[in-house]
Design an enzyme around this catalytic site. Sequence first.
Site, PDB file in Angstrom:
ATOM      1  CD  GLU A  45      -2.713   1.649   2.623  1.00  0.00           C
ATOM      2  OE1 GLU A  45      -1.731   2.663   3.001  1.00  0.00           O
ATOM      3  OE2 GLU A  45      -3.215   0.840   2.498  1.00  0.00           O
TER       4      GLU A  45
ATOM      5  CB  CYS B 189      -2.660   6.173   3.019  1.00  0.00           C
ATOM      6  SG  CYS B 189      -0.596   6.046   3.665  1.00  0.00           S
TER       7      CYS B 189
END
Length: 537
Positions: free
Chosen positions: A274, A308
């Site tokens: 990720e 994020c």
Amino acid sequence: MTSTSATTTATREQGPATIGGIVGAPSTARAEALVARVTTGPGSGSVTVTAPFTERPTAVLPQATDDITRAAFARARRAQPSWATTSVAERQRILLRLHELVLAHQDEGLDLIQVESGKARLDAFDEISATALVSAYYGKHSARLLAPRRAPGVFPLLTRATHIRHPRGVVGVISPWNYPLALTAMDVLPALVAGNTVVQKPDNQTALSALWLHELAERAGLPRDAWQIVLGRGSVIGTAIAEESDYLCFTGSTPTGKKLASAIAGRLTDYSLELGGKNPMIVLPDADVAAAAAGAVTACFSSAGQLCVSVERIYVHDSIRDRFLAEFVQRTRALRLGASLDYRAGMGSLTTAEQLRAVSEHVANARAHGATVVTGGRARPDVGPLFYEPTILTDVTDRAALFADETFGPVVSVYGYTDVDDAIERANDTPFGLNASVWSRDTRRAQEVATRLRTGTVNINEGYAATFGTVGIPMGGMKESGVGRRNGADGLLKYTESQSIAVQHGLKLRPMRGVPPTLWTKALSVGLRVLRRIPGR
């Protein structure tokens, strides 16, 4: 509009008996007890980590060498067969006990997260809740997801086919500093319940939070050596982790993720990554303006934008742009900055001096290229050494670095649009594809827009929490935002190897003696047409 500073609360300093010298923080003795859980060995150096709120020491952390890291993998490999033979039901019970322990001891966990990361307490609670949700989900559903599955055989009744799952072995997990508890839980717990052992490298800055969960997991019944924690710089121990892992899970920057993927490729082992994001929010013309503005504050400024999936670009239809901007600015200015271990602050600190420098440079660069700072736009050392005001920009052009590059801080750019197709195209015009947000009173229309966005998750009338908190569905990125998914069935099954076994009875899969191939193939062709009409085939 002119920039107005947010209101503030400040913490009083306390003596060195508490971590970081912060009022109400756990004791330094407690930090030392957690640090004692780190896997060490001959040649371990050390680093001193400081608290963002005070820049005073939180812990002295031992740093692993390449040899220490490989030794940890060796111990994990020896422990893995025994752990794999533990019933899935018992592994689930451990996670459910962990769920209760996390909730029962959440105050200490909240303190540690705040002390290490500098985030506001409500943002820290997001990590507690996510950890509890993940523990409960895999504690309830893993046996079903991992169970052998029967499949229709090539010949009904004569072919018995079964699909089974094996743990991969030893999983390497490299965790970031921004969500130290939640991302540890989301990556480590499914790997463990799938029958793997784990060697994790959390970031030094927020290692205590991961070590706290590690301690609770062992109290819940996790065997020693099933989950080991090593600390160190990626430049020193990253190669060992990449080479020793049977599966690697990494969360961090896109450049580092690409380097790790290249290192792993030669071994033909699998991985999930990720990586970065430049997440868009689209406000459709029929949206509830007040609700969208309130949602934008959370989407952009939670954890001081160091998330994020947080929003860094907002596209608002021109018919409501002025109203939205006025409401958004008013709510942003009302955010209370604070450095205390309670729920008074609406936004906390940046975590590192590097992040403060990066955010400051992005805003200065945007200003130099004609952007307007509507509110915020400056550091706040009067609150704490790493605080930066929540910042809204307009008139940002593609000459500014933050137009396309991830800022990872409390900074958002607002743009107008007249045509929804244009807004979708601009939202997709990025190498990233992690998260997006769409706001509309017409949820069917919003869903149509959502399906056209090239991001791994899309939240309608929410910024990120709807998908982040729904741990039964996968979460991850498209394009340069990553490979693979966490959460849901995908987040568990990625840690397994798939094996298919078929048992054939009676009729063979080639012509019997004396049967011409032409007759055999004709008969089989008729059979294939019949099989196509059988439900479930």
